[in-house]
Design a protein around this motif. Structure first.
Motif, PDB file in Angstrom:
ATOM      1  N   MET A 253      17.960  21.660  98.390  1.00  0.00           N
ATOM      2  CA  MET A 253      18.774  22.546  97.548  1.00  0.00           C
ATOM      3  C   MET A 253      17.574  23.034  96.499  1.00  0.00           C
ATOM      4  SD  MET A 253      22.106  20.675  96.243  1.00  0.00           S
ATOM      5  CE  MET A 253      22.579  22.064  95.361  1.00  0.00           C
ATOM      6  N   THR A 254      17.757  24.476  96.279  1.00  0.00           N
ATOM      7  CA  THR A 254      17.160  25.021  95.238  1.00  0.00           C
ATOM      8  C   THR A 254      18.424  25.357  94.348  1.00  0.00           C
ATOM      9  OG1 THR A 254      15.447  25.772  96.333  1.00  0.00           O
ATOM     10  CG2 THR A 254      15.832  27.164  94.458  1.00  0.00           C
TER      11      THR A 254
ATOM     12  N   LEU B  51      23.741  16.106  89.340  1.00  0.00           N
ATOM     13  CA  LEU B  51      22.684  15.529  89.725  1.00  0.00           C
ATOM     14  C   LEU B  51      22.645  13.982  90.074  1.00  0.00           C
ATOM     15  CD1 LEU B  51      19.960  17.694  87.508  1.00  0.00           C
ATOM     16  CD2 LEU B  51      20.697  17.999  89.746  1.00  0.00           C
TER      17      LEU B  51
ATOM     18  N   THR C 261      21.906  13.186  93.838  1.00  0.00           N
ATOM     19  CA  THR C 261      20.717  12.377  94.118  1.00  0.00           C
ATOM     20  C   THR C 261      21.027  10.887  94.734  1.00  0.00           C
ATOM     21  OG1 THR C 261      20.418  11.596  91.757  1.00  0.00           O
ATOM     22  CG2 THR C 261      19.037  13.494  92.488  1.00  0.00           C
TER      23      THR C 261
ATOM     24  N   VAL D 220      20.902  14.004 100.858  1.00  0.00           N
ATOM     25  CA  VAL D 220      20.170  14.965 100.006  1.00  0.00           C
ATOM     26  C   VAL D 220      18.787  14.639 100.041  1.00  0.00           C
ATOM     27  CG1 VAL D 220      20.319  15.777  97.703  1.00  0.00           C
ATOM     28  CG2 VAL D 220      22.188  15.473  98.821  1.00  0.00           C
TER      29      VAL D 220
ATOM     30  N   ILE E 277      16.017  18.156  95.809  1.00  0.00           N
ATOM     31  CA  ILE E 277      16.694  19.210  94.878  1.00  0.00           C
ATOM     32  C   ILE E 277      15.398  20.130  94.083  1.00  0.00           C
ATOM     33  CG2 ILE E 277      18.318  19.755  93.154  1.00  0.00           C
ATOM     34  CD1 ILE E 277      19.897  17.154  93.832  1.00  0.00           C
TER      35      ILE E 277
ATOM     36  N   ILE F 232      13.946  15.096  92.691  1.00  0.00           N
ATOM     37  CA  ILE F 232      14.240  16.524  92.200  1.00  0.00           C
ATOM     38  C   ILE F 232      12.668  16.881  91.976  1.00  0.00           C
ATOM     39  CG2 ILE F 232      14.618  17.652  89.815  1.00  0.00           C
ATOM     40  CD1 ILE F 232      17.000  15.517  89.544  1.00  0.00           C
TER      41      ILE F 232
END
Length: 322
Positions: free
Chosen positions: A78-79, A96, A100, A105, A108, A129
């Protein structure tokens, strides 16, 4: 066959789980008012019936349900961008923390101005992240920005890159600031203004060419190269999502639907012809057919690594020369 394309084989392997990229413009809400930004950043601004911030349109739990429905069987990269995504102290930590914790995932990336307090994210797994922190001249001082970067690092966040906006005022200070952060292992991207074609002096362009990773990046970021008519893999691997839940196949807005529906619009199987005259977004132009950079699903790390290698080399040469 995808076996002939190392990028598509990375993202859509013939065997194994595919990886989907999602670019989410989560909010227009921002605490900055940059003169070069065309967005209206008030949280109370309305876009038809829709609010400017994702969690004012739907509660975070509804968004998370949609993520689970659409992506639980696929790896997700993801962005999250804006506006300033990290202003929401109530719902953003919830989002988040949940994302996470999901095994599928992978990473990010969050585009941010770094002005927020990391204590509100103390329970978030920061290993997944990466922050792209943008220095906006006129909105904060160099020392205040540097202090914010230090505070985020000390709280456990990884700074993938500093995005240094190249304005008339900031360009003379770029090399000094770049050396400061490169010594800390953080690449500093000399980022032209959006729609900047024709606005820079030749010496400014020479500076950007010197410090960007390649001529390929320089040409796209300064809009001297157009992707229109070229084949690009981005629509085969990516979706774009806005703050009220409209989702579309990467760069192809007419192929769209609702993120809250049972199914998402179908992406292209392979590369597709780009319909746009310009592209300055790293996540997008790096997927054009003549680039094989993205054989790693962390596109920011791939770019940042090249940026840092070049800037470290230039810094060594500069220090030796002195």
């Amino acid at each position: 066959m995808h076996s002939r394309d190392p990028v598509l084989e990375t993202w859509k392997p013939r065997r194994g789980q595919e990886t989907v990229m999602l670019r989410w413009l989560i909010s227009y809400w921002c605490n900055y008012a940059c003169r070069y930004c065309p967005q209206d950043h008030g949280r109370d601004t309305k876009y038809g019936e829709n609010a400017a911030h994702a969690f004012d349109n739907q509660p975070v739990e509804i968004w998370l349900d949609a993520f689970a429905r659409h992506f639980s069987e696929r790896n997700l990269v993801m962005t999250i961008t804006g506006g300033e995504p990290m202003l929401d102290r109530r719902s953003m930590p919830v989002l988040l923390k949940k994302l996470t914790s999901c095994e599928n995932v992978r990473i990010i990336r969050i585009d941010t101005n770094a002005s927020w307090n990391p204590k509100f994210y103390s329970e978030v797994d920061k290993s997944k992240i990466r922050l792209m922190c943008t220095f906006h001249p006129g909105q904060t001082s160099e020392e205040a920005f540097a202090a914010s970067i230090e505070r985020l690092q000390h709280s456990g966040f990884v700074i993938g890159m500093i995005n240094y906006v190249m304005t008339r005022e900031s360009i003379p200070e770029y090399e000094r600031q770049q050396r400061r952060f490169v010594r800390l292992g953080i690449p500093v991207n000399p980022n032209p203004l959006w729609d900047s074609n024709g606005q820079y002096a030749s010496e400014d362009l020479d500076l950007m060419r010197e410090y960007l990773p390649s001529d390929f990046d320089y040409e796209f970021r300064t809009q001297q190269r157009s992707p229109k008519g070229q084949r690009c893999r981005f629509p085969a691997i990516a979706y774009e999502l806005n703050h009220w839940g409209m989702i579309w196949v990467g760069c192809h807005y007419n192929n769209r639907g609702s993120f809250f529906a049972k199914q998402l619009p179908r992406r292209f199987r392979r590369s597709a012809v780009c319909p746009h005259a310009s592209c300055v977004c790293l996540d997008k132009y790096s997927f054009v057919s003549d680039s094989d950079r993205n054989t790693n699903t962390n596109t920011l790390d791939a770019y940042g690594r090249l940026l840092l290698e070049k800037q470290k080399g230039d810094q060594v040469v500069s220090l030796d020369a002195s």
